[in-house]
Design an enzyme around this catalytic site. Structure first.
Site, PDB file in Angstrom:
ATOM      1  N   LYS A  10       0.889  -1.169   0.000  1.00 28.70           N
ATOM      2  CA  LYS A  10       0.000   0.000   0.000  1.00 28.70           C
ATOM      3  C   LYS A  10       0.930   1.223   0.000  1.00 28.70           C
ATOM      4  O   LYS A  10       1.742   1.378   0.922  1.00 28.70           O
ATOM      5  CB  LYS A  10      -0.877  -0.019   1.250  1.00 28.70           C
ATOM      6  CG  LYS A  10      -1.796   1.182   1.376  1.00 28.70           C
ATOM      7  CD  LYS A  10      -2.611   1.097   2.657  1.00 28.70           C
ATOM      8  CE  LYS A  10      -3.516   2.307   2.791  1.00 28.70           C
ATOM      9  NZ  LYS A  10      -4.284   2.263   4.037  1.00 28.70           N
ATOM     10  N   THR A  12       0.807   4.267   0.843  1.00 29.39           N
ATOM     11  CA  THR A  12       0.834   5.187   1.985  1.00 29.39           C
ATOM     12  C   THR A  12       1.406   4.547   3.255  1.00 29.39           C
ATOM     13  O   THR A  12       1.553   5.224   4.266  1.00 29.39           O
ATOM     14  CB  THR A  12      -0.580   5.723   2.273  1.00 29.39           C
ATOM     15  OG1 THR A  12      -1.450   4.615   2.517  1.00 29.39           O
ATOM     16  CG2 THR A  12      -1.100   6.565   1.116  1.00 29.39           C
ATOM     17  N   CYS A  13       1.738   3.284   3.197  1.00 29.38           N
ATOM     18  CA  CYS A  13       2.253   2.549   4.355  1.00 29.38           C
ATOM     19  C   CYS A  13       3.759   2.796   4.508  1.00 29.38           C
ATOM     20  O   CYS A  13       4.524   2.581   3.568  1.00 29.38           O
ATOM     21  CB  CYS A  13       1.949   1.059   4.156  1.00 29.38           C
ATOM     22  SG  CYS A  13       2.841  -0.044   5.266  1.00 29.38           S
ATOM     23  N   SER A  14       4.188   3.218   5.688  1.00 27.34           N
ATOM     24  CA  SER A  14       5.611   3.517   5.906  1.00 27.34           C
ATOM     25  C   SER A  14       6.490   2.263   5.792  1.00 27.34           C
ATOM     26  O   SER A  14       7.599   2.330   5.263  1.00 27.34           O
ATOM     27  CB  SER A  14       5.822   4.195   7.259  1.00 27.34           C
ATOM     28  OG  SER A  14       5.419   3.335   8.313  1.00 27.34           O
ATOM     29  N   ARG A  17       6.909   1.572   2.090  1.00 25.87           N
ATOM     30  CA  ARG A  17       7.869   2.494   1.462  1.00 25.87           C
ATOM     31  C   ARG A  17       9.297   2.137   1.850  1.00 25.87           C
ATOM     32  O   ARG A  17      10.199   2.165   1.012  1.00 25.87           O
ATOM     33  CB  ARG A  17       7.531   3.938   1.839  1.00 25.87           C
ATOM     34  CG  ARG A  17       6.255   4.435   1.183  1.00 25.87           C
ATOM     35  CD  ARG A  17       6.074   5.946   1.305  1.00 25.87           C
ATOM     36  NE  ARG A  17       6.226   6.452   2.656  1.00 25.87           N
ATOM     37  CZ  ARG A  17       5.231   6.637   3.518  1.00 25.87           C
ATOM     38  NH1 ARG A  17       3.994   6.335   3.175  1.00 25.87           N
ATOM     39  NH2 ARG A  17       5.467   7.124   4.707  1.00 25.87           N
TER      40      ARG A  17
END
Length: 114
Positions: A10, A12-14, A17
């Site tokens: 996903k 937006t998931c840290s 990333r």
């Protein structure tokens, strides 16, 4: 030739990333699948669970509000709920061949890069 790497993530998931950064730094080619844009099927999620070699419940994000309803649910019911609501899936999941790792922490991806 080595098996292709696929990351289910996903954007937006840290943790996703961070795992993507490690993959890019490795120089390995990989495919990134945003499973919100390309939803997982029940069969695909079952395949990922098998490759992860984890109980289905270990892939469930228990802190999500809708996870509270799954306390007594069967594995099949949990998988169905995760497919219907991807927020319930722990992420990211990285696959290489017959192996997969839940990359929490992101450094778990290194096991697939050896």
């Amino acid at each position: 030739m080595r098996d292709k790497i696929v990351i289910y993530q996903k954007p937006t998931c840290s943790k996703c990333r961070a795992t993507l950064s490690l993959l890019k730094e490795s120089g390995e080619e990989f495919e990134s699948i945003n499973y919100y844009e390309t939803p997982l099927t029940i069969d695909k999620l079952r395949e990922l669970v098998q490759k992860l070699n984890l109980p289905v419940r270990d892939l469930l994000r228990k802190d999500e509000p809708s996870a509270g309803n799954l306390g007594a649910a069967s594995d099949d019911e949990i998988i169905k709920a995760m497919v219907e609501n991807p927020d319930l899936i722990q992420r990211p999941i990285v696959v290489r061949g017959s192996k997969a790792r839940l990359c929490r922490p992101p450094e778990n991806v290194m096991e697939l890069l050896k």
